[in-house]
Write a protein that holds these residues in place. Structure first.
Motif, PDB file in Angstrom:
ATOM      1  N   ASP A   1     -41.727  54.885 105.679  1.00  0.00           N
ATOM      2  CA  ASP A   1     -40.757  53.805 105.887  1.00  0.00           C
ATOM      3  C   ASP A   1     -39.428  54.064 105.176  1.00  0.00           C
ATOM      4  OD1 ASP A   1     -42.526  52.282 107.447  1.00  0.00           O
ATOM      5  OD2 ASP A   1     -43.449  51.424 105.645  1.00  0.00           O
TER       6      ASP A   1
ATOM      7  N   VAL B   1     -46.891  40.702 108.132  1.00  0.00           N
ATOM      8  CA  VAL B   1     -48.244  41.075 108.583  1.00  0.00           C
ATOM      9  C   VAL B   1     -49.192  41.154 107.379  1.00  0.00           C
ATOM     10  CG1 VAL B   1     -49.617  42.896 109.680  1.00  0.00           C
ATOM     11  CG2 VAL B   1     -47.372  42.294 110.593  1.00  0.00           C
TER      12      VAL B   1
ATOM     13  N   LYS C   1     -42.762  45.039 107.774  1.00  0.00           N
ATOM     14  CA  LYS C   1     -44.018  44.367 108.139  1.00  0.00           C
ATOM     15  C   LYS C   1     -44.644  43.611 106.970  1.00  0.00           C
ATOM     16  CE  LYS C   1     -44.901  47.721 111.756  1.00  0.00           C
ATOM     17  NZ  LYS C   1     -45.733  48.822 112.225  1.00  0.00           N
TER      18      LYS C   1
END
Ligand SMILES: [Zn+2]
Length: 159
Positions: free
Chosen positions: A7, A80, A77
Motif C-alpha cells: 500500500d 473493512v 480499507k
C-alpha cells in the motif's frame, strides 16, 4: 516496513525530497497530513481493538470506532478492518428478540450435559435459579405447559 508494504511502497519511496500529495516522511515514518500511515500488519487489528474496546472505550459501533482511528491513523480499507473486528466482538453480539443479552451456562455434573439459558446481565441469583430449574424440568419432562402458571410472574418470564 513501508519499503515492503504494497500500500505504501510507492508513496514512501517518492517522498524523499518532500511532501507528495498529502503524504510526507518524518524520521522514517510516513504520514498523511497529521495521520500516521500504518503498513499492512497485525497492528491494524490491534489499533482497531484498542479504538473499539481498549482502555476506557465502550465497545463503540463501526462509525464511532472509525472516527476515533481516522483522527490519528491512515491505511487503505480501514473501514473493512473496523467492520470485521466490530462484528466479531463477543461483547457486542446482538440481543435476542426478547432483549436477553447474556447466556447463563448450567453444567449437569452427572450427565456432563451443558444447558445454555438466555438471560439478562442484570438478572439476580433468584431469577437465574428459577430459570435453571425451569430449564432442567423442561429437559426432564417434569414440567408441562399448565404447571408453568402455578408460579409467580418471574417464573413464567423465563420461558
Ligand atoms: Zn465490542
Amino acid at each position: 516496513m513501508y519499503v515492503t508494504d504494497s500500500d505504501f511502497f510507492d508513496i514512501y519511496n517518492s517522498c524523499h525530497k518532500g511532501a507528495i500529495d498529502k503524504f510526507f516522511k518524518h524520521e522514517r515514518y510516513l504520514f498523511q497530513e497529521s495521520k500516521l500511515c500504518v503498513p499492512s500488519c497485525s497492528m491494524h487489528e490491534l489499533l482497531v481493538r484498542e479504538a473499539h474496546s481498549g482502555g476506557l472505550m465502550g465497545h463503540f459501533g463501526v462509525a464511532k470506532t472509525l472516527e476515533i482511528l481516522i483522527k490519528y491513523f491512515y491505511w487503505p480499507k480501514m473501514k473493512v478492518d473496523v467492520e470485521r473486528v466490530c462484528s466479531r466482538c463477543i461483547k457486542c453480539l446482538p440481543r435476542t428478540k426478547n432483549g436477553r443479552d447474556s447466556i447463563f451456562v448450567v453444567v449437569d455434573r452427572f450427565s456432563k450435559m451443558a444447558h445454555f439459558i438466555p438471560c439478562h446481565k442484570t438478572d439476580d441469583a433468584t431469577t437465574l435459579q428459577i430459570c435453571s430449574l425451569k430449564k432442567l424440568c423442561a429437559c426432564m419432562g417434569w414440567l408441562n405447559r399448565s404447571s408453568e402458571y402455578d408460579y409467580d410472574t418471574t417464573f413464567a418470564h423465563c420461558s
